[in-house]
Design a protein around this motif. Structure first.
Motif, mmCIF file in Angstrom:
data_model
loop_
_atom_site.group_PDB
_atom_site.id
_atom_site.type_symbol
_atom_site.label_atom_id
_atom_site.label_comp_id
_atom_site.label_asym_id
_atom_site.label_seq_id
_atom_site.Cartn_x
_atom_site.Cartn_y
_atom_site.Cartn_z
ATOM 1 N N SER A 39 -3.150 -1.383 -2.532
ATOM 2 C CA SER A 39 -4.348 -0.486 -2.274
ATOM 3 C C SER A 39 -3.592 0.922 -1.856
ATOM 4 O O SER A 39 -2.425 1.024 -1.637
ATOM 5 C CB SER A 39 -4.966 -1.094 -1.253
ATOM 6 N N ARG A 40 -4.342 1.945 -1.818
ATOM 7 C CA ARG A 40 -3.757 3.144 -1.484
ATOM 8 C C ARG A 40 -4.355 3.641 -0.123
ATOM 9 O O ARG A 40 -4.133 4.709 0.420
ATOM 10 C CB ARG A 40 -4.352 4.208 -2.390
ATOM 11 N N LYS A 41 -5.040 2.408 0.393
ATOM 12 C CA LYS A 41 -5.731 2.753 1.764
ATOM 13 C C LYS A 41 -5.095 1.944 3.019
ATOM 14 O O LYS A 41 -4.866 0.742 2.907
ATOM 15 C CB LYS A 41 -7.253 2.281 1.730
ATOM 16 N N HIS A 42 -4.754 2.417 4.152
ATOM 17 C CA HIS A 42 -4.248 1.854 4.988
ATOM 18 C C HIS A 42 -5.132 0.809 5.642
ATOM 19 O O HIS A 42 -4.817 -0.285 5.784
ATOM 20 C CB HIS A 42 -3.864 2.866 6.027
ATOM 21 N N GLU A 43 -6.376 1.127 5.732
ATOM 22 C CA GLU A 43 -7.490 -0.158 6.152
ATOM 23 C C GLU A 43 -7.067 -1.288 5.441
ATOM 24 O O GLU A 43 -7.366 -2.449 6.087
ATOM 25 C CB GLU A 43 -8.464 0.399 6.228
ATOM 26 N N VAL A 44 -7.161 -1.280 4.174
ATOM 27 C CA VAL A 44 -6.888 -2.535 3.334
ATOM 28 C C VAL A 44 -5.489 -3.118 3.713
ATOM 29 O O VAL A 44 -5.651 -4.327 3.586
ATOM 30 C CB VAL A 44 -6.999 -2.224 1.770
ATOM 31 N N TRP A 103 -9.957 -0.503 -3.074
ATOM 32 C CA TRP A 103 -10.161 0.319 -2.298
ATOM 33 C C TRP A 103 -10.874 0.435 -0.948
ATOM 34 O O TRP A 103 -10.920 1.192 -0.151
ATOM 35 C CB TRP A 103 -11.198 1.473 -3.193
ATOM 36 N N ALA A 104 -11.373 -0.790 -0.981
ATOM 37 C CA ALA A 104 -12.085 -1.082 0.541
ATOM 38 C C ALA A 104 -11.755 -2.439 0.881
ATOM 39 O O ALA A 104 -11.830 -3.450 0.126
ATOM 40 C CB ALA A 104 -13.488 -0.985 0.321
ATOM 41 N N TRP A 141 0.653 -1.246 -0.125
ATOM 42 C CA TRP A 141 -0.120 0.041 -0.051
ATOM 43 C C TRP A 141 1.014 1.318 -0.081
ATOM 44 O O TRP A 141 2.056 1.274 0.423
ATOM 45 C CB TRP A 141 -1.044 -0.055 1.181
ATOM 46 N N GLU A 200 -12.270 1.343 -7.535
ATOM 47 C CA GLU A 200 -13.019 1.938 -6.609
ATOM 48 C C GLU A 200 -14.465 1.596 -6.824
ATOM 49 O O GLU A 200 -15.276 0.985 -5.999
ATOM 50 C CB GLU A 200 -13.033 3.549 -6.628
#
Length: 485
Positions: free
Chosen positions: A313-318, A288-289, A206, A238
Motif C-alpha cells: 500500500s501507499r497508505k500508512h494506515e494500511v 488503498w484502505a 508500504w 483504489e
C-alpha cells in the motif's frame, strides 16, 4: 499524442487512395466519376497536409504542456484528424456496399451514393478550412519565448498503479528488506500478540508510489510460494467491489466456481472450505484502505498458523494492519543503489554496465532528478539506452527535463514516465495507447494483444522478410524493454 493519431490516419488515407485505380479501371457513370474524382482530390489534399503536419506535431507534443497556444492547436488537430477518419471510414464502407447485390441493386446504390461522394468531399473541404483557421490562430497568438523543441516532460496525471516490470537487474537496494520479508513469511509463528489477524501472520509493505513495493514483494512471492500448498496474487487498487475481489481470489487460488450465478456468501464459503487445512500465502497488492482487509478477513480459515498474507500500500494506515511489527516502510534508494540501477538500465547492452567518464556528471544529474524512485530511474535509464552515448544527446534530454522543472510544471520525479512516452514513435504510441484503454489491473494476453493491434491497423509490414505477427512481437518487446509494460 496527436502525431500518433495523424500518423495512423496518413496510413488510412493512403489505403483509400489505393482504391482509386481499381475504381477508375471499371465503367463509371459520368456524374459518378466526377463525384468520386472530386472526393479523391480532397483525400489527396488532406493526406499531403497531414504528412507535412506530422513532423511538426512530433515536436509540438513535447512542449505543449508549457505553451497553452500549442496545446490548444494540438488538441484541435487531433479532433480534426478524427473527423477526417470518420469520412474515410464512411467512404470505405459505402464503397464496399456498392459491390454487393445484383446488377440492378448495384446500379441503384451507385446512383444513390453520388450524393454521398459529394457530401464527403464537401466535409473534407470544411475540415480543411478549419485546419487552416487553427494554423492561423496558432501563428497569430504564439508566444515565441514560450517554446523549446527539447522540452520533453510534462505533468503525470495518472493516479493508478506505477508502471512496472520485474527484472533481476531492477532488484537493487532491496537485499535487507528481501531477507526480512522471506524470514517473516517462511518461519512458522505462534498465536502471538497485538495485531494478530485471524491467527495468521499479516505483513505489510508500504511507501510512496514508484518506490518499488510491488517489485520487492513479487520477487519474494515467486521465491517462497513453492513452500506453500496454495498461493494467490490479487491486485486491489483504489476502486474495488467485494464480490469482484472474492472472485479474483477464488480464481487465483484455482477454485472452480460459477462466477456468473454464485452468491457472495457461497463464494466466501467456497474459498474458506478450499483453504481449510492448507498452508497458503496471499498477496493483496495496491490496497488503498484498511477496510478492504477488514471486509474479507473472515473468509479465511483461522486454524492454520502457517498461512501468510502480504499487503502492499501507499497508505500508512494500511501498514498498521501488520501483525506486531511485521511492516516494511520502503524509502527511496540511496545514492549508491540509484547509480547502480541507472547504469543497469542505461548501459544494459554493454558487458560491464559502466558509465563512461565523460557522461558521469550528466548521469548524476539525471539521478538527482529521479529522487531515488526506482521506477523513474529505470525509465530514464532505458530511454537513454536508446540514445547515442554522447554528451550532446544526453544534454538534449536533460535540458528538456530541467526547463520543465524551472517552470514548476512537474512537481516530482514521475515526470520521467512522460519522457519515455513522448520518445515513442507514433506506431508504438498507438500500440501503447491501445493497451491503456484496458481497465486498471486488466491482464493483457500477448497473442490477443498483438492480434488486436493488427486488426486495428497499427501494424504494417516493414519488409517482406517479416510477417505482421513478427512485427507486432517486436513492438511488444520494445514496450517491455522501455519499462512501459
Amino acid at each position: 499524442m496527436a502525431e500518433a493519431v495523424v500518423g495512423q490516419l496518413v496510413v488510412s488515407l493512403g489505403a483509400a487512395l489505393a482504391k482509386e485505380t481499381a475504381i477508375f479501371g471499371g465503367a463509371l457513370l459520368s456524374k459518378e466519376a466526377a463525384a468520386i474524382r472530386g472526393l479523391f482530390g480532397k483525400i489527396r489534399d488532406s493526406k499531403a497536409e497531414l504528412e507535412s503536419m506530422q513532423a511538426y506535431l512530433q515536436e509540438a507534443e513535447r512542449f505543449k504542456d508549457t505553451d497553452k497556444t500549442t496545446a490548444i492547436f494540438v488538441g484541435e488537430v487531433r479532433g480534426l484528424a478524427f473527423q477526417i477518419e470518420d469520412v474515410i471510414d464512411e467512404f470505405t464502407y459505402k464503397l464496399e456496399d456498392c459491390r454487393h447485390g445484383g446488377f440492378a441493386g448495384k446500379m441503384k446504390k451507385r446512383l444513390k451514393h453520388i450524393k454521398t461522394w459529394r457530401r464527403l468531399a464537401a466535409k473534407l473541404q470544411e475540415i480543411d478550412v478549419k485546419l487552416k483557421d487553427a494554423k492561423r490562430r496558432k501563428q497569430d497568438y504564439a508566444v515565441v519565448a514560450g517554446t523549446g523543441g527539447s522540452a520533453f516532460a510534462a505533468r503525470s496525471t495518472s493516479r493508478g498503479q506505477a508502471l512496472h516490470f520485474t527484472r533481476d537487474e531492477d532488484l537493487v537496494g532491496i537485499e535487507e528488506n528481501k531477507e526480512k520479508l522471506i524470514r517473516w513469511l517462511t518461519v512458522s509463528g505462534g498465536s502471538g500478540h497485538g495485531l494478530e489477524q485471524n491467527n495468521c501472520k499479516v505483513t505489510t509493505v508500504w511507501g510512496m508510489p514508484g518506490v518499488g513495493k510491488t517489485t520487492l514483494v513479487a520477487h519474494v512471492y515467486n521465491t517462497v510460494k513453492v513452500d506453500f500448498d496454495a498461493a494467490a496474487w490479487v491486485t486491489v487498487s483504489e476502486s474495488y467491489h467485494i464480490e469482484d475481489l472474492l472472485k479474483k481470489i477464488a480464481a487465483q487460488f484455482g477454485i472452480t466456481v460459477d462466477a456468473a450465478d454464485i452468491e457472495m456468501r457461497d463464494l466466501a464459503e467456497s474459498i474458506h472450505d478450499y483453504l481449510q487445512g492448507k498452508k497458503f500465502i496471499m498477496v493483496l497488492d495496491d490496497v488503498w484502505a484498511a477496510r478492504v482487509w477488514l471486509e474479507i478477513r473472515n473468509v479465511f480459515p483461522t486454524s492454520n498458523f502457517t498461512s501468510r498474507f502480504v499487503i502492499t500500500s501507499r497508505k500508512h494506515e494500511v501498514s498498521l494492519l501488520a501483525t506486531r511489527e511485521s511492516a516494511i516502510h520502503l524509502e527511496p534508494l540511496q545514492e549508491h543503489h540509484s547509480w547502480l540501477l541507472f547504469c543497469n538500465g542505461a548501459f544494459w547492452n554493454t558487458d560491464d554496465k559502466e558509465c563512461p567518464v565523460e557522461l558521469q556528471e550528466l548521469a548524476r544529474k539525471f539521478i538527482t532528478k529521479c529522487q531515488g524512485l526506482p521506477i523513474a530511474i529505470a525509465c530514464i535509464g532505458r530511454l537513454l539506452s536508446l540514445k547515442p552515448p554522447t554528451s550532446a544527446e544526453w544534454e538534449d534530454v536533460y535540458s528538456g527535463l530541467d526547463s520543465q522543472l524551472a517552470k514548476d510544471v512537474i512537481p516530482d520525479a514521475h515526470m520521467i514516465l512522460k519522457v519515455s512516452l513522448e520518445d515513442l514513435p507514433y506506431d508504438l504510441k498507438n500500440c501503447f495507447l491501445h493497451c491503456a484503454l484496458s481497465p486498471e489491473d486488466y491482464v493483457l494476453k500477448r497473442r490477443k494483444t498483438m492480434r488486436l493491434w493488427i486488426a486495428a491497423g497499427f501494424i504494417r509490414e516493414k519488409d517482406e522478410s517479416k510477417t505482421l505477427e513478427e512485427v507486432a512481437e517486436g513492438y511488444l518487446a520494445e514496450l517491455v524493454n522501455r519499462s512501459l509494460l
